[in-house]
Design a protein around this motif. Structure first.
Motif, PDB file in Angstrom:
ATOM      1  N   LYS A  13     -87.518  -8.239 -60.997  1.00 35.37           N
ATOM      2  CA  LYS A  13     -87.450  -8.753 -59.623  1.00 35.37           C
ATOM      3  C   LYS A  13     -88.853  -8.839 -59.048  1.00 35.37           C
ATOM      4  CE  LYS A  13     -83.367  -6.847 -57.556  1.00 35.37           C
ATOM      5  NZ  LYS A  13     -83.043  -5.621 -56.850  1.00 35.37           N
ATOM      6  N   PRO A  14     -89.226  -9.961 -58.474  1.00 33.68           N
ATOM      7  CA  PRO A  14     -90.545  -9.988 -57.819  1.00 33.68           C
ATOM      8  C   PRO A  14     -90.516  -9.037 -56.619  1.00 33.68           C
ATOM      9  CG  PRO A  14     -89.371 -12.057 -57.482  1.00 33.68           C
ATOM     10  CD  PRO A  14     -88.496 -11.210 -58.334  1.00 33.68           C
ATOM     11  N   GLN A  15     -91.540  -8.252 -56.506  1.00 36.80           N
ATOM     12  CA  GLN A  15     -91.596  -7.315 -55.385  1.00 36.80           C
ATOM     13  C   GLN A  15     -92.131  -8.038 -54.151  1.00 36.80           C
ATOM     14  OE1 GLN A  15     -90.388  -4.044 -55.434  1.00 36.80           O
ATOM     15  NE2 GLN A  15     -89.501  -4.969 -57.278  1.00 36.80           N
ATOM     16  N   ILE A  16     -91.235  -8.312 -53.231  1.00 32.64           N
ATOM     17  CA  ILE A  16     -91.633  -9.004 -52.006  1.00 32.64           C
ATOM     18  C   ILE A  16     -92.188  -7.983 -51.027  1.00 32.64           C
ATOM     19  CG2 ILE A  16     -90.835 -10.501 -50.137  1.00 32.64           C
ATOM     20  CD1 ILE A  16     -90.146 -11.819 -52.683  1.00 32.64           C
ATOM     21  N   GLU A  17     -93.337  -8.287 -50.484  1.00 29.83           N
ATOM     22  CA  GLU A  17     -93.915  -7.372 -49.506  1.00 29.83           C
ATOM     23  C   GLU A  17     -93.590  -7.851 -48.102  1.00 29.83           C
ATOM     24  OE1 GLU A  17     -97.814  -6.078 -50.158  1.00 29.83           O
ATOM     25  OE2 GLU A  17     -97.336  -5.488 -52.220  1.00 29.83           O
ATOM     26  N   ARG A  18     -93.218  -6.897 -47.270  1.00 31.92           N
ATOM     27  CA  ARG A  18     -92.990  -7.188 -45.865  1.00 31.92           C
ATOM     28  C   ARG A  18     -94.308  -7.577 -45.215  1.00 31.92           C
ATOM     29  NH1 ARG A  18     -88.373  -5.661 -43.815  1.00 31.92           N
ATOM     30  NH2 ARG A  18     -87.390  -4.182 -45.206  1.00 31.92           N
ATOM     31  N   PRO A  19     -94.310  -8.642 -44.399  1.00 34.44           N
ATOM     32  CA  PRO A  19     -95.558  -8.954 -43.701  1.00 34.44           C
ATOM     33  C   PRO A  19     -95.958  -7.775 -42.807  1.00 34.44           C
ATOM     34  CG  PRO A  19     -93.831 -10.561 -43.172  1.00 34.44           C
ATOM     35  CD  PRO A  19     -93.215  -9.543 -44.063  1.00 34.44           C
ATOM     36  N   ARG A  20     -97.232  -7.480 -42.806  1.00 36.04           N
ATOM     37  CA  ARG A  20     -97.686  -6.335 -42.006  1.00 36.04           C
ATOM     38  C   ARG A  20     -97.535  -6.601 -40.510  1.00 36.04           C
ATOM     39  NH1 ARG A  20    -103.358  -3.731 -43.640  1.00 36.04           N
ATOM     40  NH2 ARG A  20    -103.947  -5.854 -44.133  1.00 36.04           N
ATOM     41  N   LEU A  21     -97.224  -5.567 -39.760  1.00 36.30           N
ATOM     42  CA  LEU A  21     -97.196  -5.689 -38.307  1.00 36.30           C
ATOM     43  C   LEU A  21     -98.618  -5.516 -37.773  1.00 36.30           C
ATOM     44  CD1 LEU A  21     -93.987  -3.652 -37.545  1.00 36.30           C
ATOM     45  CD2 LEU A  21     -94.280  -6.119 -37.408  1.00 36.30           C
ATOM     46  N   HIS A  22     -98.858  -6.125 -36.619  1.00 36.88           N
ATOM     47  CA  HIS A  22    -100.183  -6.023 -36.003  1.00 36.88           C
ATOM     48  C   HIS A  22    -100.104  -5.343 -34.646  1.00 36.88           C
ATOM     49  CE1 HIS A  22    -101.276  -8.543 -39.277  1.00 36.88           C
ATOM     50  NE2 HIS A  22    -102.498  -8.699 -38.856  1.00 36.88           N
ATOM     51  N   LYS A  23    -101.053  -4.453 -34.416  1.00 39.07           N
ATOM     52  CA  LYS A  23    -101.117  -3.755 -33.133  1.00 39.07           C
ATOM     53  C   LYS A  23    -101.848  -4.618 -32.121  1.00 39.07           C
ATOM     54  CE  LYS A  23    -103.234  -0.346 -35.398  1.00 39.07           C
ATOM     55  NZ  LYS A  23    -103.797   0.964 -35.806  1.00 39.07           N
ATOM     56  N   VAL A  24    -101.370  -4.590 -30.885  1.00 43.65           N
ATOM     57  CA  VAL A  24    -102.143  -5.162 -29.777  1.00 43.65           C
ATOM     58  C   VAL A  24    -102.823  -3.978 -29.089  1.00 43.65           C
ATOM     59  CG1 VAL A  24    -102.079  -6.377 -27.570  1.00 43.65           C
ATOM     60  CG2 VAL A  24    -100.588  -7.107 -29.438  1.00 43.65           C
ATOM     61  N   ILE A  25    -104.133  -4.063 -28.936  1.00 42.35           N
ATOM     62  CA  ILE A  25    -104.916  -2.950 -28.398  1.00 42.35           C
ATOM     63  C   ILE A  25    -105.590  -3.340 -27.084  1.00 42.35           C
ATOM     64  CG2 ILE A  25    -106.886  -1.425 -28.866  1.00 42.35           C
ATOM     65  CD1 ILE A  25    -106.148  -1.958 -31.904  1.00 42.35           C
ATOM     66  N   VAL A  69     -96.583  -3.274 -31.178  1.00 39.60           N
ATOM     67  CA  VAL A  69     -96.776  -3.924 -32.477  1.00 39.60           C
ATOM     68  C   VAL A  69     -95.819  -5.109 -32.612  1.00 39.60           C
ATOM     69  CG1 VAL A  69     -97.679  -1.923 -33.707  1.00 39.60           C
ATOM     70  CG2 VAL A  69     -95.221  -2.317 -33.642  1.00 39.60           C
ATOM     71  N   PHE A  70     -96.340  -6.153 -33.254  1.00 37.02           N
ATOM     72  CA  PHE A  70     -95.587  -7.395 -33.438  1.00 37.02           C
ATOM     73  C   PHE A  70     -95.981  -8.007 -34.780  1.00 37.02           C
ATOM     74  CE2 PHE A  70     -96.532  -7.083 -28.851  1.00 37.02           C
ATOM     75  CZ  PHE A  70     -95.260  -7.153 -28.307  1.00 37.02           C
ATOM     76  N   SER A  71     -95.305  -9.092 -35.152  1.00 38.01           N
ATOM     77  CA  SER A  71     -95.796  -9.915 -36.261  1.00 38.01           C
ATOM     78  C   SER A  71     -97.180 -10.431 -35.844  1.00 38.01           C
ATOM     79  CB  SER A  71     -94.853 -11.087 -36.500  1.00 38.01           C
ATOM     80  OG  SER A  71     -94.870 -11.941 -35.371  1.00 38.01           O
ATOM     81  N   ARG A  72     -97.989 -10.810 -36.815  1.00 34.19           N
ATOM     82  CA  ARG A  72     -99.375 -11.188 -36.520  1.00 34.19           C
ATOM     83  C   ARG A  72     -99.439 -12.299 -35.457  1.00 34.19           C
ATOM     84  NH1 ARG A  72    -103.867 -14.316 -39.071  1.00 34.19           N
ATOM     85  NH2 ARG A  72    -102.464 -15.014 -40.711  1.00 34.19           N
ATOM     86  N   ASP A  73     -98.608 -13.303 -35.658  1.00 35.43           N
ATOM     87  CA  ASP A  73     -98.592 -14.442 -34.753  1.00 35.43           C
ATOM     88  C   ASP A  73     -98.335 -14.056 -33.301  1.00 35.43           C
ATOM     89  OD1 ASP A  73     -98.912 -17.194 -35.421  1.00 35.43           O
ATOM     90  OD2 ASP A  73     -97.039 -17.479 -34.288  1.00 35.43           O
ATOM     91  N   ILE A  74     -97.287 -13.280 -33.105  1.00 42.13           N
ATOM     92  CA  ILE A  74     -96.914 -12.864 -31.743  1.00 42.13           C
ATOM     93  C   ILE A  74     -98.003 -11.962 -31.159  1.00 42.13           C
ATOM     94  CG2 ILE A  74     -95.170 -11.670 -30.353  1.00 42.13           C
ATOM     95  CD1 ILE A  74     -93.788 -13.942 -31.581  1.00 42.13           C
TER      96      ILE A  74
END
Ligand code: NFA
Length: 101
Positions: A13-25, A69-74
């Motif tokens: 199975k390909p190991q799918i990585e969860r997209p990292r969350l990004h902190k707003v500071i 924290v949000f997805s990078r885009d948000i």
């Protein structure tokens, strides 16, 4: 009619990585009024007066505070919008983003 045989793939199975969350500071500065920072936090991050005041005070005392924290885009969109709200009033208020470990 002959049955169709579906063979299962034996490959790993390909190991799918969860997209990292990004902190707003939130970054402290000496000029933006406290009440304005609270207003921006409430409007852009849907915080209560209490939550917003705590985050503002933490940044004021320690220099920075993680807002959420949000997805990078948000995260980037919210950081930009919140920083722009300060700039529109002539304040140096700044929000940045950073990926979570
Ligand atoms: N340090 C600012 C003041 O004393 C308030 C502030 C807090 C600004 C958090 C930016 C971020 N008016």
């Amino acid at each position: 009619m002959s049955p169709v045989i579906v063979k299962r793939a034996r490959t790993a199975k390909p190991q799918i990585e969860r997209p990292r969350l990004h902190k707003v500071i939130l970054i402290n500065d000496d000029y933006t009024p406290r009440e304005f920072v609270v207003q921006v936090l409430k409007a852009e991050f849907r915080m209560s007066e209490d939550q917003a005041t705590k985050v503002m005070l933490t940044a004021h005392q320690r220099g920075v505070c993680v807002v959420a924290v949000f997805s990078r885009d948000i995260a980037e969109t919210k950081a930009t919008r919140a920083s722009d709200a300060g700039r529109a009033k002539g304040y140096p208020l700044r929000f940045t983003t950073e990926p979570e470990e």
